[in-house]
Design a protein around this motif. Structure first.
Motif, PDB file in Angstrom:
ATOM      1  N   GLY A 105       0.803  -1.224   0.000  1.00 18.01           N
ATOM      2  CA  GLY A 105       0.000   0.000   0.000  1.00 18.01           C
ATOM      3  C   GLY A 105       0.826   1.259   0.000  1.00 18.01           C
ATOM      4  O   GLY A 105       0.435   2.290   0.572  1.00 18.01           O
ATOM      5  N   THR A 113      -4.403  -0.188   2.939  1.00 20.68           N
ATOM      6  CA  THR A 113      -3.518  -1.145   2.293  1.00 20.68           C
ATOM      7  C   THR A 113      -4.343  -2.152   1.501  1.00 20.68           C
ATOM      8  O   THR A 113      -5.529  -2.371   1.810  1.00 20.68           O
ATOM      9  N   PRO A 114      -3.758  -2.786   0.497  1.00 21.42           N
ATOM     10  CA  PRO A 114      -4.488  -3.825  -0.231  1.00 21.42           C
ATOM     11  C   PRO A 114      -4.992  -4.940   0.679  1.00 21.42           C
ATOM     12  O   PRO A 114      -6.098  -5.466   0.475  1.00 21.42           O
ATOM     13  N   HIS A 390       2.731   1.941  -8.151  1.00 20.54           N
ATOM     14  CA  HIS A 390       1.921   1.956  -6.939  1.00 20.54           C
ATOM     15  C   HIS A 390       0.512   2.442  -7.253  1.00 20.54           C
ATOM     16  O   HIS A 390       0.328   3.384  -8.026  1.00 20.54           O
ATOM     17  N   LEU A 391      -0.464   1.809  -6.614  1.00 21.24           N
ATOM     18  CA  LEU A 391      -1.858   1.951  -7.022  1.00 21.24           C
ATOM     19  C   LEU A 391      -2.571   3.088  -6.301  1.00 21.24           C
ATOM     20  O   LEU A 391      -2.327   3.358  -5.124  1.00 21.24           O
ATOM     21  N   ARG A 393      -6.334   4.590  -4.938  1.00 18.18           N
ATOM     22  CA  ARG A 393      -7.390   3.908  -4.180  1.00 18.18           C
ATOM     23  C   ARG A 393      -8.272   3.083  -5.112  1.00 18.18           C
ATOM     24  O   ARG A 393      -8.629   1.946  -4.798  1.00 18.18           O
ATOM     25  N   ILE A 396      -6.324  -0.033  -6.122  1.00 21.54           N
ATOM     26  CA  ILE A 396      -6.334  -1.043  -5.064  1.00 21.54           C
ATOM     27  C   ILE A 396      -7.685  -1.754  -5.023  1.00 21.54           C
ATOM     28  O   ILE A 396      -7.758  -2.989  -4.914  1.00 21.54           O
ATOM     29  N   MET A 400      -7.906  -5.738  -5.775  1.00 23.55           N
ATOM     30  CA  MET A 400      -8.312  -6.642  -4.691  1.00 23.55           C
ATOM     31  C   MET A 400      -9.665  -7.293  -4.954  1.00 23.55           C
ATOM     32  O   MET A 400      -9.925  -8.403  -4.473  1.00 23.55           O
TER      33      MET A 400
END
Length: 705
Positions: A105, A113-114, A390-391, A393, A396, A400
């Motif tokens: 995350g 975080t994921p 890096h993702l 929101r 993520i 997920m």
């Protein structure tokens, strides 16, 4: 799901024929020093082992637990969960989550975080708390430590493993395959491969070494999980193709009538003028120029592929753009880097992950397919990514959801075969405070300022993320002002009052946000001042800079890396300050230009004293550019000292760009032979030509009467 298993059984697993075969693979990959001896008698119960940084302890009630140390004020690389405990009941089902900074995350953690999102999605999907996700991801994860953490995690009886890895492999897994490797034997091995096969030799060597380490790692994970009966979900990463550029200089090129390196850079400037301003060539002419660049560099330079993709964007060729940008990522190979690159999953990485899934029966979740379906575009960009990998929101949430759909199918806890699309449609978006969202977006701006190397200016990208941060929460302005104050201070950022204020702020900047960057950060501080001024909040940036960083009458040394406008535009070992390699006393540039920060009040003339040389050119001129003022200074292979005066009329109060422009080096017909000769002696060597080397660039103000 199988009932809880015993960690003590794992030593016996490694003593089976299949286990011994795996051990041999791990030894070959350097993941084990020696095979474990076969037990002559039943082994006593094993003592509990640490799980990453979680250390085994006994709780007050006599139970076993694993406890992590408290993070430092600026955070660390690990999840913040304080205690891990073994399972004591079948439910909730335990998902152990592993990975690198994307999985951890990065830029949102610890607020989001994921692993947190995955747990919430799983529980919401079935309406019960029958799932828990144990976050064991960490930034800078490598394959050997991943294998060790997976093995140790079996002490807490996970039911499913999720592995979200691959972005780090292009930088962290083969650091010894480099002309700058600290090991003498590694340099010699590099030189031997270079002599035997040219640049393809070290590149092939790196691919083979990575394949060996990856196969050994997944062989061990498969052996353990298959024996115990735990399914594994393997997440194939995607990267930011649309917005992230990896500019690298071209390597040494054989002599051609106009000089290979000189011709490449001439074509580069021509194509860049077309891409940025529509100057000179038509699209077909620009394509022809890029094709000549590809012929010159053998298709190994990522910069050429980025230019090709940008031209294809002008021609409305989305598939051609995607192919070119993917090639750019693949050509950012560690053995041929000049500038420090960014972690991104390459085609080889994805191939190794797919192969591991096929060979071992892992369940693959391919984010490339998921993101393309979600956005309707083959070019993922800032909607899903904060930077290179890096993702956001939304990124993520979507990633997920795809993992949650697979975990739900494996759990057997739903009657219907839920898809990630149906989960997205019925589950709420991840909750996060406006302050945490704004901090992550500010972090994206900082990270872009530090790691993004673009062919053109990156002001648009920085402004976008800074504006976006302020839109999320206007109070993030306080963190921006703290950052400005820290950069303008005469001491490292961590020693400033701004640092202490920010620690107590809801917009707290951590290690992941680049707070400890101790360069002037010219692009970023200019962007912050620019964005705040547009919003009616002007910042006295010039005054702040002049207070401690204005040039002094006795002179200021601009060759201090602090004053480099773009600190990454040096050979990357010199940027990283590797402990095993001696520091250089000069600045060397594998690019035709080097830009410095000149901070003046604008009322006085400035004398510049330059001590420099052209290591690979007998004689030439170094151009000195300050705003619209231009002068040239003679230089050659020997060190030369020259002084030039910049009139006050050419200077702006505050921050000025001072650019040195070097002539192209003149290389021999076989430009790699001197490199090979040094490497075979175990000495470091440069695959890229050195355009210029600066020992000193001293600036002093002159009092005008």
């Amino acid at each position: 799901m199988k009932p809880p298993h015993r960690f003590e059984e794992l030593a016996a697993i490694l003593a089976t024929p299949e286990g011994l075969r795996t051990v041999r693979l791990l030894q070959a990959a350097g993941l084990l020093a020696a095979p474990p001896p076969a037990p002559a008698a039943p082994a006593p119960p094993r003592r509990p082992e640490p799980i990453s940084i979680w250390v085994p302890q006994e709780t007050n009630d006599g139970q076993r637990a694993w406890v992590r140390p408290d993070p430092l004020p600026l955070g660390d690389h690990y999840a913040t969960r304080k205690t891990l405990k073994p399972k004591t009941a079948e439910l909730p089902l335990r998902v152990a989550f592993f990975g690198e900074s994307v999985a951890a995350g990065y830029l949102y953690a610890p607020h989001l975080t994921p692993a947190q999102v995955l747990e919430r999605q799983l529980r919401a999907a079935i309406g019960r708390d029958d799932f828990e996700v144990i976050d064991l991801a960490r930034t800078n994860e490598t394959l050997p430590s991943l294998a060790a953490t997976v093995r140790a995690s079996l002490q807490i009886q996970p039911d499913i493993l999720v592995l979200f890895v691959g972005n780090n492999w292009n930088l962290l897994e083969t650091p010894e395959i480099s002309p700058y490797a600290p090991s003498v034997r590694a340099r010699q091995r590099f030189g031997e491969a270079l002599q035997a096969e040219g640049l393809d030799g070290p590149l092939r060597q790196a691919r083979e070494d990575l394949r060996q380490v990856a196969e050994g790692t997944f062989e061990l994970i498969a052996l353990l999980t298959r024996t115990i009966g735990i399914p594994v979900v393997l997440v194939l990463p995607e990267v930011n193709l649309a917005d992230w550029e990896t500019r690298q200089p071209v390597v040494r090129l054989p002599g051609v009538p106009s000089g290979g390196v000189a011709r490449w850079h001439e074509l580069y400037q021509s194509v860049l003028g077309y891409v940025e301003f529509g100057e000179g060539e038509d699209p077909e002419g620009a394509i022809e120029s890029v094709e000549e660049m590809l012929e010159l560099d053998g298709g190994r330079c990522p910069t050429t592929w980025r230019l090709l993709g940008l031209i294809r964007q002008e021609l409305d060729d989305p598939e051609g753009v995607r192919e070119a940008f993917l090639a750019e990522v693949d050509r950012s190979a560690y053995p041929t880097l000049a500038f420090l690159s960014a972690p991104q999953a390459t085609s080889l990485t994805r191939e190794l992950l797919r192969d591991a899934a096929r060979r071992h029966g892992f369940f693959a979740v391919d984010l490339r397919e998921v993101f393309a379906q979600h956005t309707g575009s083959p070019l993922p960009g800032r909607r899903l990514f904060l930077d290179y990998c890096h993702l956001t929101r939304e990124g993520i949430q979507v990633a997920m959801a795809a993992v949650a759909a697979q975990v739900l199918r494996l759990s057997g806890m739903t009657e219907t075969d839920e898809t990630w699309q149906s989960l997205l449609s019925r589950l709420p978006a991840p909750e996060i405070s406006p302050e945490a969202e704004a901090t992550a977006r500010l972090g994206a701006a900082i990270h872009s300022a530090h790691r993004l190397l673009m062919s053109g200016p990156k002001a648009e990208m920085l402004d976008l993320w800074l504006d976006s941060a302020l839109d999320a929460s206007p109070g993030v302005e306080s963190a921006m002002l703290d950052l400005l104050e820290a950069r303008c201070a005469p001491v490292p950022a961590v020693l400033t009052a701004a640092q202490q204020r920010n620690l107590a702020s809801p917009y707290r900047l951590l290690l992941q946000h680049g707070w400890r960057w101790d360069h002037l950060d010219a692009d970023l501080i200019e962007a912050i001042a620019r964005v705040l001024e547009r919003r009616g909040r002007p910042v006295p940036l010039a005054r702040m800079l002049l207070e401690h960083h204005g040039i002094r009458p006795e002179g200021t040394e601009l060759a201090d890396p602090f004053y480099l406008w773009e600190p990454l535009e040096r050979f990357y070992p010199e940027v990283m300050d590797l402990e095993d390699l001696p520091q250089r006393g000069t600045l060397r540039f594998p690019w035709p230009e080097a830009t410095f920060c000149l901070i003046v009040d604008g009322t006085s003339d400035v004398d510049l004293e330059l001590t420099a040389r052209l290591p690979e050119t007998d004689s030439g001129e170094i151009g000195v550019f300050v705003n619209m003022h231009t002068v040239t200074l003679p230089a050659g292979k020997s060190w030369t000292r020259a002084t030039v005066r910049i009139p006050a009329a050419a200077l702006e109060p505050g921050l000025n760009r001072l650019t040195l422009r070097f002539p192209s080096p003149i290389l021999p017909a076989d430009p790699f032979q001197p490199v090979i000769d040094r490497l075979k002696l175990g000495l470091s060597a440069d695959l890229h030509p050195v355009f210029g080397e600066v020992a000193s660039l001293r600036a002093g103000s002159i009092c005008n009467e």
